[in-house]
Write a protein that holds these residues in place. Structure first.
Motif, mmCIF file in Angstrom:
data_model
loop_
_atom_site.group_PDB
_atom_site.id
_atom_site.type_symbol
_atom_site.label_atom_id
_atom_site.label_comp_id
_atom_site.label_asym_id
_atom_site.label_seq_id
_atom_site.Cartn_x
_atom_site.Cartn_y
_atom_site.Cartn_z
ATOM 1 N N SER A 70 0.826 -1.196 0.000
ATOM 2 C CA SER A 70 0.000 0.000 0.000
ATOM 3 C C SER A 70 0.865 1.252 0.000
ATOM 4 C CB SER A 70 -0.899 -0.005 1.246
ATOM 5 O OG SER A 70 -1.653 1.184 1.304
ATOM 6 N N LEU A 71 0.409 2.274 -0.710
ATOM 7 C CA LEU A 71 1.090 3.569 -0.730
ATOM 8 C C LEU A 71 0.601 4.476 0.396
ATOM 9 C CD1 LEU A 71 0.974 4.224 -4.570
ATOM 10 C CD2 LEU A 71 3.007 3.699 -3.209
ATOM 11 N N LYS A 72 -0.531 4.117 0.969
ATOM 12 C CA LYS A 72 -1.129 4.934 2.031
ATOM 13 C C LYS A 72 -1.276 4.101 3.298
ATOM 14 C CE LYS A 72 -4.802 5.749 -0.462
ATOM 15 N NZ LYS A 72 -6.107 6.201 -0.897
ATOM 16 N N PRO A 73 -1.245 4.770 4.454
ATOM 17 C CA PRO A 73 -1.446 4.024 5.703
ATOM 18 C C PRO A 73 -2.828 3.366 5.721
ATOM 19 C CG PRO A 73 -0.811 6.310 6.139
ATOM 20 C CD PRO A 73 -1.054 6.187 4.671
ATOM 21 N N LYS A 74 -2.872 2.186 6.285
ATOM 22 C CA LYS A 74 -4.149 1.482 6.426
ATOM 23 C C LYS A 74 -4.605 1.588 7.865
ATOM 24 C CE LYS A 74 -3.742 -1.552 2.553
ATOM 25 N NZ LYS A 74 -4.448 -2.621 1.927
#
Length: 162
Positions: A70-74
């Motif tokens: 993922s490129l963004k925090p989950k």
């Protein structure tokens, strides 16, 4: 992560060094980074590029190709809604729609409180118990739209008791 801390950058260096003798280390490096940070930001990809000689473009391509990166925090709880054929024909789209409605975010998004992320998955290999939902590894079989509020409440209560 606006700016990578010294400690975090050091950790990325350690992860890269751990696989220095591997012929094709990228997947192992990215996997360890994903586990450590919860996502793989561009700044980290640049460090990996410097340490390995692999271009940022190639690293970015791998990160965006594989759904487990993922490129963004989950969120703390990642709700994986299977939309594979068996799940889809048994109503999985309505289930993911209900999660989205109740949490106020769509697939690929995280709630403002950082608690939940909804992921639309292609197949989780649970066709016999379709429609299936997984949350941080726990699989919920034969999920109905009516069960969605209870599933969300289960995780909200976990947080309330902490």
């Amino acid at each position: 992560m606006a700016h990578l801390s010294e400690v975090a950058a050091k950790r990325v260096h350690e992860i890269c060094d751990k696989y220095a003798d591997e012929k094709t280390p990228l997947m192992m490096i990215l996997s360890d980074i994903q586990k450590y940070f919860g996502y793989i930001p561009l700044e980290v990809q640049e460090i990996v590029s410097e340490r390995t000689g692999i271009s940022v473009a190639e690293i970015y391509g791998v990160v965006t190709f594989y759904s487990f990166f993922s490129l963004k925090p989950k969120g703390k709880y990642v709700i994986g809604c299977c939309l594979g054929t068996a799940c889809y024909v048994k109503g999985a789209q309505q289930i993911i729609d209900k999660f989205s409605e109740l949490l106020g975010v769509g697939p690929g998004e995280t709630t403002e409180d950082g608690l939940f992320t909804i992921d639309a998955l292609r197949c989780i290999g649970a066709c016999g118990i379709a429609p299936a939902v997984s949350i941080n590894g726990k699989v919920y079989p034969k999920v109905s739209v009516d069960a969605v509020p209870g599933i969300i409440d289960e995780y909200r209560q976990k947080e309330a008791t902490k």
